[in-house]
Design a protein around this motif. Structure first.
Motif, mmCIF file in Angstrom:
data_model
loop_
_atom_site.group_PDB
_atom_site.id
_atom_site.type_symbol
_atom_site.label_atom_id
_atom_site.label_comp_id
_atom_site.label_asym_id
_atom_site.label_seq_id
_atom_site.Cartn_x
_atom_site.Cartn_y
_atom_site.Cartn_z
ATOM 1 N N GLY A 28 -0.186 -12.322 -9.166
ATOM 2 C CA GLY A 28 -1.133 -11.522 -8.423
ATOM 3 C C GLY A 28 -2.017 -12.314 -7.480
ATOM 4 O O GLY A 28 -2.675 -11.738 -6.616
ATOM 5 N N ARG A 29 -2.021 -13.632 -7.648
ATOM 6 C CA ARG A 29 -2.818 -14.503 -6.788
ATOM 7 C C ARG A 29 -1.901 -15.404 -5.996
ATOM 8 O O ARG A 29 -0.831 -15.776 -6.469
ATOM 9 N N PRO A 30 -2.317 -15.801 -4.809
ATOM 10 C CA PRO A 30 -1.488 -16.766 -4.051
ATOM 11 C C PRO A 30 -1.470 -18.117 -4.739
ATOM 12 O O PRO A 30 -2.463 -18.536 -5.347
ATOM 13 N N PHE A 31 -0.346 -18.807 -4.648
ATOM 14 C CA PHE A 31 -0.208 -20.120 -5.274
ATOM 15 C C PHE A 31 -1.277 -21.074 -4.785
ATOM 16 O O PHE A 31 -1.748 -21.939 -5.522
ATOM 17 N N SER A 32 -1.686 -20.915 -3.550
ATOM 18 C CA SER A 32 -2.691 -21.815 -2.973
ATOM 19 C C SER A 32 -4.058 -21.670 -3.629
ATOM 20 O O SER A 32 -4.944 -22.493 -3.390
ATOM 21 N N SER A 33 -4.239 -20.659 -4.458
ATOM 22 C CA SER A 33 -5.522 -20.470 -5.135
ATOM 23 C C SER A 33 -5.542 -21.106 -6.525
ATOM 24 O O SER A 33 -6.529 -20.970 -7.253
ATOM 25 N N TYR A 34 -4.468 -21.808 -6.897
ATOM 26 C CA TYR A 34 -4.400 -22.442 -8.210
ATOM 27 C C TYR A 34 -4.566 -23.944 -8.104
ATOM 28 O O TYR A 34 -3.846 -24.603 -7.353
ATOM 29 N N GLY A 35 -5.509 -24.480 -8.897
ATOM 30 C CA GLY A 35 -5.496 -25.914 -9.112
ATOM 31 C C GLY A 35 -4.340 -26.234 -10.049
ATOM 32 O O GLY A 35 -4.050 -25.467 -10.971
ATOM 33 N N MET A 36 -3.664 -27.339 -9.808
ATOM 34 C CA MET A 36 -2.480 -27.687 -10.587
ATOM 35 C C MET A 36 -2.629 -29.083 -11.191
ATOM 36 O O MET A 36 -3.254 -29.970 -10.592
ATOM 37 N N GLY A 37 -2.024 -29.253 -12.345
ATOM 38 C CA GLY A 37 -2.087 -30.551 -13.000
ATOM 39 C C GLY A 37 -0.760 -30.940 -13.625
ATOM 40 O O GLY A 37 0.091 -30.087 -13.890
ATOM 41 N N TRP A 38 -0.602 -32.235 -13.831
ATOM 42 C CA TRP A 38 0.519 -32.795 -14.579
ATOM 43 C C TRP A 38 -0.027 -33.508 -15.803
ATOM 44 O O TRP A 38 -0.999 -34.261 -15.708
ATOM 45 N N PHE A 39 0.621 -33.263 -16.924
ATOM 46 C CA PHE A 39 0.299 -33.912 -18.181
ATOM 47 C C PHE A 39 1.579 -34.465 -18.775
ATOM 48 O O PHE A 39 2.671 -34.106 -18.355
ATOM 49 N N ARG A 40 1.440 -35.311 -19.775
ATOM 50 C CA ARG A 40 2.629 -35.834 -20.451
ATOM 51 C C ARG A 40 2.332 -36.029 -21.929
ATOM 52 O O ARG A 40 1.178 -36.181 -22.334
ATOM 53 N N GLN A 41 3.403 -36.002 -22.709
ATOM 54 C CA GLN A 41 3.274 -36.213 -24.143
ATOM 55 C C GLN A 41 4.431 -37.054 -24.626
ATOM 56 O O GLN A 41 5.602 -36.659 -24.501
ATOM 57 N N ALA A 42 4.100 -38.206 -25.168
ATOM 58 C CA ALA A 42 5.095 -39.098 -25.740
ATOM 59 C C ALA A 42 5.241 -38.793 -27.230
ATOM 60 O O ALA A 42 4.324 -38.236 -27.847
ATOM 61 N N PRO A 43 6.362 -39.144 -27.842
ATOM 62 C CA PRO A 43 6.565 -38.866 -29.265
ATOM 63 C C PRO A 43 5.453 -39.463 -30.114
ATOM 64 O O PRO A 43 5.098 -40.642 -29.955
ATOM 65 N N GLY A 44 4.884 -38.645 -30.977
ATOM 66 C CA GLY A 44 3.848 -39.113 -31.883
ATOM 67 C C GLY A 44 2.476 -39.279 -31.262
ATOM 68 O O GLY A 44 1.556 -39.760 -31.921
ATOM 69 N N LYS A 45 2.352 -38.884 -30.005
ATOM 70 C CA LYS A 45 1.066 -39.040 -29.313
ATOM 71 C C LYS A 45 0.559 -37.690 -28.828
ATOM 72 O O LYS A 45 1.318 -36.731 -28.693
ATOM 73 N N GLU A 46 -0.727 -37.642 -28.519
ATOM 74 C CA GLU A 46 -1.313 -36.429 -27.983
ATOM 75 C C GLU A 46 -0.950 -36.267 -26.501
ATOM 76 O O GLU A 46 -0.665 -37.258 -25.811
ATOM 77 N N ARG A 47 -1.014 -35.038 -26.046
ATOM 78 C CA ARG A 47 -0.781 -34.775 -24.636
ATOM 79 C C ARG A 47 -1.896 -35.436 -23.829
ATOM 80 O O ARG A 47 -3.072 -35.350 -24.200
ATOM 81 N N GLU A 48 -1.528 -36.066 -22.727
ATOM 82 C CA GLU A 48 -2.534 -36.756 -21.921
ATOM 83 C C GLU A 48 -2.420 -36.354 -20.455
ATOM 84 O O GLU A 48 -1.344 -36.028 -19.955
ATOM 85 N N PHE A 49 -3.551 -36.429 -19.796
ATOM 86 C CA PHE A 49 -3.644 -36.114 -18.373
ATOM 87 C C PHE A 49 -2.955 -37.185 -17.543
ATOM 88 O O PHE A 49 -3.065 -38.377 -17.840
ATOM 89 N N VAL A 50 -2.267 -36.753 -16.489
ATOM 90 C CA VAL A 50 -1.627 -37.680 -15.560
ATOM 91 C C VAL A 50 -2.237 -37.547 -14.165
ATOM 92 O O VAL A 50 -2.709 -38.530 -13.593
ATOM 93 N N ALA A 51 -2.229 -36.329 -13.615
ATOM 94 C CA ALA A 51 -2.700 -36.135 -12.254
ATOM 95 C C ALA A 51 -3.022 -34.664 -12.036
ATOM 96 O O ALA A 51 -2.470 -33.795 -12.722
ATOM 97 N N ALA A 52 -3.898 -34.393 -11.082
ATOM 98 C CA ALA A 52 -4.245 -33.019 -10.741
ATOM 99 C C ALA A 52 -4.562 -32.932 -9.258
ATOM 100 O O ALA A 52 -4.963 -33.924 -8.636
ATOM 101 N N ILE A 53 -4.368 -31.726 -8.721
ATOM 102 C CA ILE A 53 -4.644 -31.490 -7.312
ATOM 103 C C ILE A 53 -5.442 -30.213 -7.188
ATOM 104 O O ILE A 53 -5.168 -29.221 -7.855
ATOM 105 N N LYS A 54 -6.452 -30.248 -6.344
ATOM 106 C CA LYS A 54 -7.336 -29.114 -6.162
ATOM 107 C C LYS A 54 -6.585 -27.931 -5.569
ATOM 108 O O LYS A 54 -5.552 -28.086 -4.919
ATOM 109 N N TRP A 55 -7.157 -26.732 -5.792
ATOM 110 C CA TRP A 55 -6.511 -25.518 -5.318
ATOM 111 C C TRP A 55 -6.464 -25.437 -3.802
ATOM 112 O O TRP A 55 -5.550 -24.824 -3.248
ATOM 113 N N VAL A 56 -7.368 -26.042 -3.126
ATOM 114 C CA VAL A 56 -7.381 -26.014 -1.668
ATOM 115 C C VAL A 56 -7.594 -27.430 -1.161
ATOM 116 O O VAL A 56 -8.277 -28.239 -1.800
#
Length: 128
Positions: A28-56
């Motif tokens: 219902g919203r344009p993709f350009s209105s979403y901030g987006m992020g990348w995370f990763r999770q290695a075996p036996g570890k918690e999910r961690e932040f990698v990178a993010a980009i602002k919505w605009v």
């Protein structure tokens, strides 16, 4: 509801590169209105932040481990966010997830609990 599909993972030797893609379904919203992020999770570890980009615009944020090696970008016309990963190391091995930020912010977000929609993940394996 937004569905996210990641692709581009695989097996690569240390020092190599991969480009991950994450494509969002129409919502219902344009993709350009979403901030987006990348995370990763290695075996036996918690999910961690990698990178993010602002919505605009092109404001980005990186973890210390990603800074200088990874680059996040977005193509709003194609509802896609990318993660270019260079100089890969064995410690980069993990399942990588993209996600949608729940809010419109002035700066990109690194806290995983602020993201509401997640993809299924793509495996990245870096051999030494």
């Amino acid at each position: 509801q937004v569905q996210l599909v990641e692709s581009g993972g695989g097996l690569v030797q240390a020092g190599g590169s991969l480009r991950l893609s994450c494509t969002a379904s129409a919502s219902g919203r344009p993709f350009s209105s979403y901030g987006m992020g990348w995370f990763r999770q290695a075996p036996g570890k918690e999910r961690e932040f990698v990178a993010a980009i602002k919505w605009v615009g092109s404001t980005t944020l990186y973890s210390d481990s990603a800074k200088g090696r990874f680059a996040i970008s977005r193509d709003n016309a194609n509802h896609t966010v990318y993660l270019q990963m260079n100089s890969l190391k064995p410690e980069d091995t993990a399942v990588y997830y993209c996600a949608v930020d729940r809010a419109l912010r002035e700066v990109p977000e690194s806290r995983s609990y602020e993201y509401i929609y997640w993809g299924q993940g793509t495996q990245v394996t870096v051999s030494s």
